[in-house]
Design a protein around this motif. Sequence first.
Motif, PDB file in Angstrom:
ATOM      1  N   ILE A 137     -44.927   7.137  67.460  1.00  0.00           N
ATOM      2  CA  ILE A 137     -46.329   6.989  67.071  1.00  0.00           C
ATOM      3  C   ILE A 137     -46.438   6.320  65.693  1.00  0.00           C
ATOM      4  N   ARG A 193     -58.668  10.935  69.682  1.00  0.00           N
ATOM      5  CA  ARG A 193     -57.460  11.576  69.169  1.00  0.00           C
ATOM      6  C   ARG A 193     -56.352  10.538  68.960  1.00  0.00           C
ATOM      7  N   ARG A 204     -57.709  16.306  64.668  1.00  0.00           N
ATOM      8  CA  ARG A 204     -56.747  16.587  63.597  1.00  0.00           C
ATOM      9  C   ARG A 204     -55.314  16.441  64.115  1.00  0.00           C
ATOM     10  N   MET A 205     -55.109  16.881  65.360  1.00  0.00           N
ATOM     11  CA  MET A 205     -53.769  16.756  65.936  1.00  0.00           C
ATOM     12  C   MET A 205     -53.374  15.296  66.103  1.00  0.00           C
ATOM     13  N   GLY A 206     -54.374  14.458  66.355  1.00  0.00           N
ATOM     14  CA  GLY A 206     -54.070  13.033  66.497  1.00  0.00           C
ATOM     15  C   GLY A 206     -53.561  12.435  65.200  1.00  0.00           C
ATOM     16  N   ALA A 207     -53.931  13.064  64.088  1.00  0.00           N
ATOM     17  CA  ALA A 207     -53.486  12.577  62.779  1.00  0.00           C
ATOM     18  C   ALA A 207     -52.425  13.513  62.235  1.00  0.00           C
ATOM     19  N   PHE A 208     -51.485  13.898  63.097  1.00  0.00           N
ATOM     20  CA  PHE A 208     -50.497  14.906  62.689  1.00  0.00           C
ATOM     21  C   PHE A 208     -49.418  14.331  61.782  1.00  0.00           C
ATOM     22  N   THR A 209     -49.022  13.098  62.029  1.00  0.00           N
ATOM     23  CA  THR A 209     -47.903  12.541  61.264  1.00  0.00           C
ATOM     24  C   THR A 209     -48.301  12.409  59.790  1.00  0.00           C
ATOM     25  N   HIS A 233     -41.024  11.574  68.785  1.00  0.00           N
ATOM     26  CA  HIS A 233     -42.172  11.911  67.946  1.00  0.00           C
ATOM     27  C   HIS A 233     -42.361  10.917  66.809  1.00  0.00           C
ATOM     28  N   PHE A 261     -56.326  19.432  74.064  1.00  0.00           N
ATOM     29  CA  PHE A 261     -55.983  20.821  73.811  1.00  0.00           C
ATOM     30  C   PHE A 261     -57.263  21.622  74.031  1.00  0.00           C
ATOM     31  N   ARG A 308     -51.961  11.807  58.230  1.00  0.00           N
ATOM     32  CA  ARG A 308     -52.630  12.919  57.572  1.00  0.00           C
ATOM     33  C   ARG A 308     -53.294  12.458  56.273  1.00  0.00           C
ATOM     34  N   HIS A 345     -50.764   6.899  72.507  1.00  0.00           N
ATOM     35  CA  HIS A 345     -50.823   7.046  73.949  1.00  0.00           C
ATOM     36  C   HIS A 345     -51.970   7.989  74.315  1.00  0.00           C
ATOM     37  N   MET A 393     -42.036   9.454  75.915  1.00  0.00           N
ATOM     38  CA  MET A 393     -42.065  10.775  76.534  1.00  0.00           C
ATOM     39  C   MET A 393     -40.969  10.928  77.568  1.00  0.00           C
TER      40      MET A 393
END
Lengths: 234, 321
Positions: free
Chosen positions: A74, A147, A98-103, A71, A88, A107, A80, A50
């Motif tokens: 991860i 997440r 779901r955002m935690g499994a964005f990659t 990005h 959120f 996914r 992190h 970050m």
Amino acid sequence: MLKLDAVAAGYGTFQALFGTTLDVNAGEAVGVIGPNGAGKTTLMRVISGMIRPWSGAISMEGVDVLAEAPHRIIELGIAHVPENRRLFPRLTVEGNLRMGAFTPSARAKFAHRLEFVFDLFPRMKERRNQLAGTLSGGEQQMCAIGRALMSDPKLLLLDEPSAGLAPVVVQQVFELVQRIRSGGLTVLIVEQNVQQVLRVVDRAYLLEAGNIRASGASAELLASDTIKQAYLGV
Amino acid sequence: MNARNLLLGIVAAALIALPFVYRQPYHLHVMVLILIWSFAYTSWSVMGRFGLVSLGHGGFMGVGAYVTALLWNHLGVSPWIGIPLALLAAGALALVVAYPCFRFRIIGHYFALVTLALSGIVLQVITATRDQTGGSLGYTPERTKGSLLVALQFDDKETWYLIALAVWAAGLVIWYWVDRSMMRYAMEAISEDEDAAAAAGINVTAEKLKITLLSAVMTALAGALYCQYQMFISPDTVSGISVSLQMVFAAVVGGIYVALGPTVGAIITIMLAEGLRIGFGTQAVGWDNLIYGVLLVLFIIFLPKGILGSLLERMRAPGKS
């Protein structure tokens, strides 16, 4: 697993880390303790990409972390859980997960990981359709950890998981950390709650004003006079 | 086929059949305008719904309209090639403005201010190059004799109605597509907390750029279409700050979180503008902007989900107020 070599970092002209060197072995739980403003959060942010360090090297399982775009870090297996949870708030619990499994790779495993997280935190399953902002502090921390776990990480970075929580909830959070690491996950945890964290981790580093002042096994540190006087108040 | 699809089919058939049954030219004209502006407002809401409030979309619309018209008049480039080039130009402009903003995290009010400057700059450029663009007097693409497909000029309203209808429908499809995509989740996360989104592995800058490019290019298409239909463009009608604000107003009033919200907004704004024009003529110039401003404040306070958004919410949850 994770190696930091002489990492210096800061914000603008302010330097927060002065050549920090530390390593975390696979399967270990390692703590970083220290007072306010010691650079603990900066350390976490540097590892997860970050912020970029000014100098030094970071590698994860031999891969140069600094060569990766933030990005993409991860995808190296580093997840992190930021300070103050940073959920959120207007997404549901499930939306956050779901955002935690964005990659893309995460996914593909989404359903499987969701089951894993719901097993670990049955409360999250009950509240899956509730807005994350309406959860209690302890539940928010669970959601934030959940997440991070959604990406199926190898290394979990926990930044002050006990901050702002009632003592009994703090206890629960540390029990949780215990459970997560007994599942084989490597954990790097930053804490001000020294007494609690030293019970959970194998080893710890003492960070003061951007420098590592001491390091060793938890038991050693718990017994050491400097730590006792400065942080445990005994 | 379920009831929903059946209903959708009937509505679509009715909309397509309309100009062949009902030929009142003025009403058709108003409907074409509503469709084109609906598409423009939908384009705005594609990014606006994620808290990326752009006050510069008039700029993109102006680029779409002027590039198409200038290429046609000066170089004889058919709009079939000119429009894609205009979309590229708008995309490039969006990139130039948005990339630095996103890279250096200019967000919220500051982003709105940067985009406000954008619409001002486009307006100034059009006015300053008056020898080529006609400046504030406006600009007319050269007419061909009668309808000509190559020139994308048609004398009859029916053709334009069908073109506008198709583009409007495509806008809705894009809206739904974004709504169902991972992009939506990413953008919702970003709008709530950029750091947390980055920690989750979202390329914040790239996601924001993608949605901005999409929105800008769509808006430019609306501008090009408007130009080809009206055959007259001026900085006041397709670029400039008032057009930008009108987009925000219409989208917010209709509802930015529902697909047809911007369309409802367009019906209201166009009817209002036409009503004022017919009722008060030149006396009422500028009144619509005044009314927009007052209504915008009232809506943001009392109906932040817009007319359609609030209505649908009531219908879904009749028990709750």
